[in-house]
Design a protein around this motif. Structure first.
Motif, PDB file in Angstrom:
ATOM      1  N   GLN A 144      10.081  21.495  57.596  1.00 27.49           N
ATOM      2  CA  GLN A 144      11.211  21.657  58.508  1.00 27.49           C
ATOM      3  C   GLN A 144      11.581  23.129  58.666  1.00 27.49           C
ATOM      4  O   GLN A 144      11.551  23.888  57.699  1.00 27.49           O
ATOM      5  CB  GLN A 144      12.433  20.874  58.006  1.00 27.49           C
ATOM      6  N   GLY A 145      11.930  23.507  59.867  1.00 27.50           N
ATOM      7  CA  GLY A 145      12.373  24.882  60.112  1.00 27.50           C
ATOM      8  C   GLY A 145      13.813  25.082  59.668  1.00 27.50           C
ATOM      9  O   GLY A 145      14.615  24.144  59.684  1.00 27.50           O
ATOM     10  N   LEU A 146      14.133  26.304  59.260  1.00 26.43           N
ATOM     11  CA  LEU A 146      15.512  26.634  58.912  1.00 26.43           C
ATOM     12  C   LEU A 146      16.345  26.754  60.181  1.00 26.43           C
ATOM     13  O   LEU A 146      15.827  26.999  61.270  1.00 26.43           O
ATOM     14  CB  LEU A 146      15.581  27.940  58.132  1.00 26.43           C
ATOM     15  N   MET A 147      17.645  26.611  60.033  1.00 25.46           N
ATOM     16  CA  MET A 147      18.554  26.862  61.146  1.00 25.46           C
ATOM     17  C   MET A 147      18.324  28.298  61.625  1.00 25.46           C
ATOM     18  O   MET A 147      17.956  29.170  60.828  1.00 25.46           O
ATOM     19  CB  MET A 147      19.996  26.697  60.675  1.00 25.46           C
ATOM     20  N   PRO A 148      18.520  28.574  62.931  1.00 22.55           N
ATOM     21  CA  PRO A 148      18.179  29.905  63.465  1.00 22.55           C
ATOM     22  C   PRO A 148      19.080  31.010  62.928  1.00 22.55           C
ATOM     23  O   PRO A 148      20.269  31.040  63.195  1.00 22.55           O
ATOM     24  CB  PRO A 148      18.377  29.729  64.980  1.00 22.55           C
TER      25      PRO A 148
END
Length: 197
Positions: A144-148
């Motif tokens: 999962q990508g981190l929050m921007p």
């Protein structure tokens, strides 16, 4: 029907946000997902509450806005860069956990730490992922990508009481993504990770 669907979500969100303060047990008075710090103080990160956000204007240089953070000391100066790592709100995490039929208390491995699942979920993009297998949560989190994370140019900063207001400007595409998150999803009093350069 007593509540419309949007109103019911808002009520559930408020309950989720306020639940820690309603608990009487001393261990339960800590807000959920705050037992561990994913972004450590030794790296310059402060964990501060968001008190206000206001859009100002847009120009060819970027979006300008004001952000007010709870801070008893003056942390930011004009001409510094504000780095901001958003977090999902408790209500958004609670809704995701409910949809997945999971609890947030189980321990997972995330960013080289063993942390409660709710803590890890605070930092990742929560999108409709379909059903997630409980046995593979640590593996799922690595994908999962981190929050921007945004980097903003601080134009002015001023202290008032126990808070500090920063007049900032976006600097690049990621900072604009973070700006839009602040504008559309940030909730007053939620915790954010911030640091200055």
């Amino acid at each position: 029907m007593l509540f419309s669907k949007p109103m019911l979500r808002k009520v559930l969100g408020l309950v989720a946000e306020c639940w820690p303060s309603l608990q009487s047990h001393s261990a339960a008075t800590l807000p959920p997902c705050q037992q561990h710090r994913l972004f450590p103080a030794v790296a310059g990160w402060h964990h501060l509450r968001l008190l206000g956000f206001r859009c100002l204007n847009e120009s060819h240089l970027g979006y300008e806005f004001e952000i007010t953070l709870e801070s008893e000391q003056s942390l930011f100066n004009p001409a510094c860069t504000l780095e901001l790592q958003p977090q999902n709100s408790y209500s958004k995490i609670a809704l995701w956990l409910t949809q997945q039929q999971l609890t947030g208390c189980q321990t997972v491995r995330f960013q080289t730490q063993q942390v409660p699942l709710c803590q890890a979920l605070a930092a990742v993009e929560l999108i409709n992922t379909g059903q997630v297998a409980a046995a593979n949560l640590s593996e799922w989190l690595t994908r999962q990508g981190l929050m921007p994370r945004g980097r903003f140019k601080v134009l002015h900063a001023w202290q008032h009481g126990n808070s500090q207001t920063l007049h900032c400007q976006t600097t690049d595409c990621l900072s604009r993504a973070c700006y839009h998150w602040l504008q559309q999803q940030a909730i007053r009093f939620q915790l954010l990770y911030v640091r200055h350069r």
